[in-house]
Enzyme design. Structure first.
Site, PDB file in Angstrom:
ATOM      1  N   GLN A 123     -74.357  36.393  83.113  1.00 50.49           N
ATOM      2  CA  GLN A 123     -73.388  36.890  82.137  1.00 50.49           C
ATOM      3  C   GLN A 123     -73.780  36.441  80.731  1.00 50.49           C
ATOM      4  O   GLN A 123     -73.746  35.250  80.434  1.00 50.49           O
ATOM      5  CB  GLN A 123     -71.999  36.335  82.489  1.00 50.49           C
ATOM      6  CG  GLN A 123     -70.904  36.714  81.523  1.00 50.49           C
ATOM      7  CD  GLN A 123     -69.644  35.873  81.712  1.00 50.49           C
ATOM      8  OE1 GLN A 123     -69.733  34.672  81.955  1.00 50.49           O
ATOM      9  NE2 GLN A 123     -68.490  36.485  81.595  1.00 50.49           N
ATOM     10  N   GLY A 124     -74.144  37.368  79.871  1.00 50.64           N
ATOM     11  CA  GLY A 124     -74.546  37.039  78.503  1.00 50.64           C
ATOM     12  C   GLY A 124     -73.449  37.334  77.508  1.00 50.64           C
ATOM     13  O   GLY A 124     -73.473  38.382  76.857  1.00 50.64           O
ATOM     14  N   TYR A 125     -72.505  36.436  77.430  1.00 50.23           N
ATOM     15  CA  TYR A 125     -71.395  36.604  76.472  1.00 50.23           C
ATOM     16  C   TYR A 125     -71.510  35.548  75.356  1.00 50.23           C
ATOM     17  O   TYR A 125     -71.670  35.872  74.198  1.00 50.23           O
ATOM     18  CB  TYR A 125     -70.046  36.406  77.167  1.00 50.23           C
ATOM     19  CG  TYR A 125     -69.543  37.581  77.944  1.00 50.23           C
ATOM     20  CD1 TYR A 125     -70.395  38.598  78.356  1.00 50.23           C
ATOM     21  CD2 TYR A 125     -68.200  37.680  78.287  1.00 50.23           C
ATOM     22  CE1 TYR A 125     -69.917  39.677  79.076  1.00 50.23           C
ATOM     23  CE2 TYR A 125     -67.718  38.754  79.007  1.00 50.23           C
ATOM     24  CZ  TYR A 125     -68.572  39.749  79.404  1.00 50.23           C
ATOM     25  OH  TYR A 125     -68.102  40.802  80.124  1.00 50.23           O
ATOM     26  N   SER A 126     -71.379  34.249  75.746  1.00 53.37           N
ATOM     27  CA  SER A 126     -71.271  33.170  74.753  1.00 53.37           C
ATOM     28  C   SER A 126     -72.521  33.064  73.902  1.00 53.37           C
ATOM     29  O   SER A 126     -73.648  33.297  74.376  1.00 53.37           O
ATOM     30  CB  SER A 126     -71.047  31.834  75.454  1.00 53.37           C
ATOM     31  OG  SER A 126     -69.964  31.930  76.340  1.00 53.37           O
ATOM     32  N   SER A 158     -75.136  30.743  82.694  1.00 52.80           N
ATOM     33  CA  SER A 158     -75.301  30.178  84.037  1.00 52.80           C
ATOM     34  C   SER A 158     -76.275  31.032  84.845  1.00 52.80           C
ATOM     35  O   SER A 158     -76.137  32.260  84.890  1.00 52.80           O
ATOM     36  CB  SER A 158     -73.964  30.140  84.785  1.00 52.80           C
ATOM     37  OG  SER A 158     -73.004  29.444  84.050  1.00 52.80           O
ATOM     38  N   GLU A 241     -62.390  37.158  85.965  1.00 47.99           N
ATOM     39  CA  GLU A 241     -62.921  35.797  85.966  1.00 47.99           C
ATOM     40  C   GLU A 241     -61.777  34.782  86.039  1.00 47.99           C
ATOM     41  O   GLU A 241     -61.887  33.757  86.692  1.00 47.99           O
ATOM     42  CB  GLU A 241     -63.758  35.574  84.693  1.00 47.99           C
ATOM     43  CG  GLU A 241     -64.506  34.250  84.692  1.00 47.99           C
ATOM     44  CD  GLU A 241     -65.401  34.042  83.466  1.00 47.99           C
ATOM     45  OE1 GLU A 241     -65.463  34.933  82.611  1.00 47.99           O
ATOM     46  OE2 GLU A 241     -66.003  32.966  83.388  1.00 47.99           O
ATOM     47  N   GLU A 376     -57.185  24.664  75.937  1.00 46.54           N
ATOM     48  CA  GLU A 376     -56.420  24.991  74.728  1.00 46.54           C
ATOM     49  C   GLU A 376     -56.152  26.497  74.655  1.00 46.54           C
ATOM     50  O   GLU A 376     -55.055  26.921  74.284  1.00 46.54           O
ATOM     51  CB  GLU A 376     -57.173  24.533  73.467  1.00 46.54           C
ATOM     52  CG  GLU A 376     -57.219  23.025  73.259  1.00 46.54           C
ATOM     53  CD  GLU A 376     -58.227  22.329  74.169  1.00 46.54           C
ATOM     54  OE1 GLU A 376     -59.061  23.015  74.806  1.00 46.54           O
ATOM     55  OE2 GLU A 376     -58.179  21.084  74.258  1.00 46.54           O
TER      56      GLU A 376
HETATM   57  C1  LIG Z   1     -69.441  25.691  83.722  1.00 48.04           C
HETATM   58  C2  LIG Z   1     -69.582  26.697  82.614  1.00 48.04           C
HETATM   59  C3  LIG Z   1     -70.236  27.891  82.855  1.00 48.04           C
HETATM   60  C4  LIG Z   1     -70.402  28.837  81.833  1.00 48.04           C
HETATM   61  N1  LIG Z   1     -71.091  29.974  82.096  1.00 48.04           N
HETATM   62  C5  LIG Z   1     -71.240  30.907  81.132  1.00 48.04           C
HETATM   63  C6  LIG Z   1     -71.963  32.109  81.396  1.00 48.04           C
HETATM   64  O1  LIG Z   1     -72.514  32.298  82.472  1.00 48.04           O
HETATM   65  N2  LIG Z   1     -72.067  33.021  80.417  1.00 48.04           N
HETATM   66  C7  LIG Z   1     -71.473  32.857  79.203  1.00 48.04           C
HETATM   67  O2  LIG Z   1     -71.556  33.764  78.382  1.00 48.04           O
HETATM   68  N3  LIG Z   1     -70.810  31.715  78.896  1.00 48.04           N
HETATM   69  C8  LIG Z   1     -70.683  30.738  79.838  1.00 48.04           C
HETATM   70  N4  LIG Z   1     -70.022  29.555  79.545  1.00 48.04           N
HETATM   71  C9  LIG Z   1     -69.554  29.325  78.192  1.00 48.04           C
HETATM   72  C10 LIG Z   1     -68.035  29.363  78.050  1.00 48.04           C
HETATM   73  O3  LIG Z   1     -67.570  30.680  78.131  1.00 48.04           O
HETATM   74  C11 LIG Z   1     -67.700  28.729  76.687  1.00 48.04           C
HETATM   75  O4  LIG Z   1     -68.108  27.374  76.744  1.00 48.04           O
HETATM   76  C12 LIG Z   1     -66.218  28.790  76.411  1.00 48.04           C
HETATM   77  O5  LIG Z   1     -65.812  30.104  76.160  1.00 48.04           O
HETATM   78  C13 LIG Z   1     -65.864  27.914  75.180  1.00 48.04           C
HETATM   79  O6  LIG Z   1     -66.651  28.240  74.085  1.00 48.04           O
HETATM   80  P1  LIG Z   1     -67.471  27.144  73.282  1.00 48.04           P
HETATM   81  O7  LIG Z   1     -68.221  26.295  74.251  1.00 48.04           O
HETATM   82  O8  LIG Z   1     -68.250  27.862  72.224  1.00 48.04           O
HETATM   83  O9  LIG Z   1     -66.386  26.202  72.606  1.00 48.04           O
HETATM   84  P2  LIG Z   1     -65.526  26.527  71.301  1.00 48.04           P
HETATM   85  O10 LIG Z   1     -64.902  27.876  71.424  1.00 48.04           O
HETATM   86  O11 LIG Z   1     -66.370  26.263  70.100  1.00 48.04           O
HETATM   87  O12 LIG Z   1     -64.400  25.437  71.422  1.00 48.04           O
HETATM   88  C14 LIG Z   1     -64.558  24.069  71.001  1.00 48.04           C
HETATM   89  C15 LIG Z   1     -63.208  23.382  71.117  1.00 48.04           C
HETATM   90  O13 LIG Z   1     -62.255  23.993  70.229  1.00 48.04           O
HETATM   91  C16 LIG Z   1     -61.098  24.421  70.934  1.00 48.04           C
HETATM   92  N5  LIG Z   1     -60.585  25.690  70.386  1.00 48.04           N
HETATM   93  C17 LIG Z   1     -61.318  26.801  70.090  1.00 48.04           C
HETATM   94  N6  LIG Z   1     -60.502  27.777  69.625  1.00 48.04           N
HETATM   95  C18 LIG Z   1     -59.239  27.299  69.653  1.00 48.04           C
HETATM   96  C19 LIG Z   1     -57.964  27.837  69.315  1.00 48.04           C
HETATM   97  N7  LIG Z   1     -57.839  29.095  68.883  1.00 48.04           N
HETATM   98  N8  LIG Z   1     -56.870  27.044  69.478  1.00 48.04           N
HETATM   99  C20 LIG Z   1     -56.989  25.762  69.944  1.00 48.04           C
HETATM  100  N9  LIG Z   1     -58.173  25.200  70.264  1.00 48.04           N
HETATM  101  C21 LIG Z   1     -59.283  25.955  70.139  1.00 48.04           C
HETATM  102  C22 LIG Z   1     -61.579  24.629  72.356  1.00 48.04           C
HETATM  103  O14 LIG Z   1     -60.512  24.519  73.282  1.00 48.04           O
HETATM  104  C23 LIG Z   1     -62.592  23.498  72.519  1.00 48.04           C
HETATM  105  O15 LIG Z   1     -61.953  22.287  72.837  1.00 48.04           O
HETATM  106  C24 LIG Z   1     -69.870  28.586  80.540  1.00 48.04           C
HETATM  107  C25 LIG Z   1     -69.218  27.370  80.287  1.00 48.04           C
HETATM  108  C26 LIG Z   1     -69.094  26.427  81.293  1.00 48.04           C
HETATM  109  C27 LIG Z   1     -68.425  25.131  80.981  1.00 48.04           C
END
Ligand SMILES: Cc1cc2nc3c(=O)[nH]c(=O)nc-3n(C[C@H](O)[C@H](O)[C@H](O)COP(=O)(O)OP(=O)(O)OC[C@H]3O[C@@H](n4cnc5c(N)ncnc54)[C@H](O)[C@@H]3O)c2cc1C
Length: 389
Positions: A123-126, A158, A241, A376
């Protein structure tokens, strides 16, 4: 009280059939946790039984189970250390998008390989700078005749190092509303310009990756639906999901394991430990009831809405607390030893085998409050639903 009381005779018969399949597939030994050989045997048995795509609609080869049957299936397979379905993200996440928005040609091209577990998907989202605020993504796709040329970077992907294909969100236009201008592409991971580099996580595993795109040429026929509508399609995928992330089956397994370990070591006789274990069990049983209630409501035609956020938030908290109790039960034997570590300096394991897994499991469990929408973000969704802000 067991929820069994509410099962019909047909449900009990179905449960016996599930147990029968597990016993027939593994007559000599119970399935071991996360074992490739067992998983392949299990997948063959599921295909033969017609249960491999157990969440798919009947039209596409699914068995057409009721919500209760799906629930029984999940509980029974998890309790036996077996995956409820094989086929990863293709099976669970992309297939529903193909059913809803894929062309008949795309369905015919991709679904059989997903079902047979011949092709793996990631999955290529983040992206760096686009996680919770996913619509800020910047990986760009420029149309050149019959191809898109993709430039950019994805992160936390992942299984990208094991995947044949990626379903991916890219930006095809810059619109005032960020959600507009996002397109859903299927990218062959062997295309020139795709690079995958590992990110080793805190538990020592290589599960995550950084994926870069340098002039990657993707045929237009690999686009799902219309250009600029990717956000609408992806939103449907995220609901898939998020539902079912209460981890109740996993937590029940952990609870049973902790109780057995603490009984063996005598720790169970310590009031402080026993009381925390019991409080956690009570909360887990309450979560189980909430999950069942949600299930019945969904079966009756209601959308789960903010309830799935509640289940995910509480489920995550409990699974993390249980892994902490497990580490406590393992005592010094839970000192860092990573079963799948790539590090050459990994220490040699000591102590009972079950205890050694617990440090890794504890660390892995931390990710649950980030994956699939952070705690959050779940709280924000719940607050919006309740406060209507
Ligand atoms: C086990 C695992 C598997 C994953 N697999 C994939 C994958 O296969 N493909 C993929 O695309 N992504 C994947 N991800 C990524 C995942 O989708 C992101 O980590 C997640 O969406 C959070 O984004 P970020 O890490 O950029 O954190 P950020 O969005 O930068 O958040 C940082 C902090 O700020 C807080 N925050 C952000 N916005 C708000 C708000 N509006 N209000 C309050 N607090 C806020 C968050 O809660 C967090 O504590 C995976 C992550 C994990 C942990």
């Amino acid at each position: 009280m067991s929820m069994d009381l509410d099962f019909t005779a047909a449900d009990h018969a179905f449960r016996d059939e599930v147990r029968g399949l597990i016993a027939a597939t593994f007559p000599d030994h119970p399935p071991r946790e996360k074992n490739a050989e067992d998983e392949a045997a299990w997948h063959r048995a599921l295909i033969a039984k017609g249960w491999a795509a157990n969440k798919w609609p009947v039209k596409f080869g699914g068995p057409g189970w009721t919500a209760t049957q799906a629930f029984i299936w999940e509980r029974e397979t998890t309790a036996a250390n077996l995956p409820p379905q094989v086929g990863g993200m293709g099976m669970g996440m992309l297939a529903p998008i193909l059913f809803a928005y894929g062309s008949p040609e795309q369905q015919a091209r991709f679904l059989p390989d997903i079902l047979a577990d011949r092709k793996r998907w990631c999955q290529g989202y983040s992206e760096p700078g686009a996680g919770s605020d996913l619509a800020s993504l910047r990986t760009a796709a420029r149309r050149e005749g019959e191809v898109y040329v993709v430039e950019g970077e994805k992160v936390w992907t992942s299984g990208a190092h094991l995947a044949d294909w990626m379903f991916c969100l890219v930006r095809t236009a810059t619109e005032p509303k960020k959600q507009a201008g996002i397109t859903f592409l299927l990218i062959d991971m062997t295309t020139p310009g795709v690079s995958v580099s590992p990110i080793i996580s805190i538990d020592g595993r290589h599960a995550f990756n950084r994926v870069t795109f340098d002039g990657v040429r993707v045929p237009v026929e690999n686009r799902i639906g219309e250009e600029g509508q990717g956000w609408t399609y992806a939103k449907g995928l995220l609901t898939h999901e998020r539902t079912g992330q209460a981890y109740v089956s996993l937590s029940l397994n952990l609870l049973a394991g902790i109780r057995a370990a603490a009984t063996e070591s005598g720790l169970i006789r310590e009031t402080g430990f026993a009381s925390r274990l019991m409080t956690t069990e009570i909360e887990l049983r309450a979560l189980e009831m909430t999950e069942l209630r949600t299930l019945w409501e969904v079966a009756a035609g209601d959308a789960p809405g903010a309830q799935s956020s509640m289940l995910k938030l509480k489920g995550t908290e409990l699974v993390q607390r249980l892994t902490e109790l497990y580490v406590e039960a393992a005592g010094p034997y839970a000192a860092p030893w990573f079963p799948a570590t790539d590090w050459p300096q990994a220490p040699q394991p000591v102590g009972p085998a079950w205890a050694r897994l617990e440090a890794a499991r504890y660390l892995e469990g931390r990710a649950a409050s980030i994956a699939g929408g952070t705690d959050e973000i779940q709280r924000n969704i719940m607050a919006k639903a309740v406060l209507r802000i």
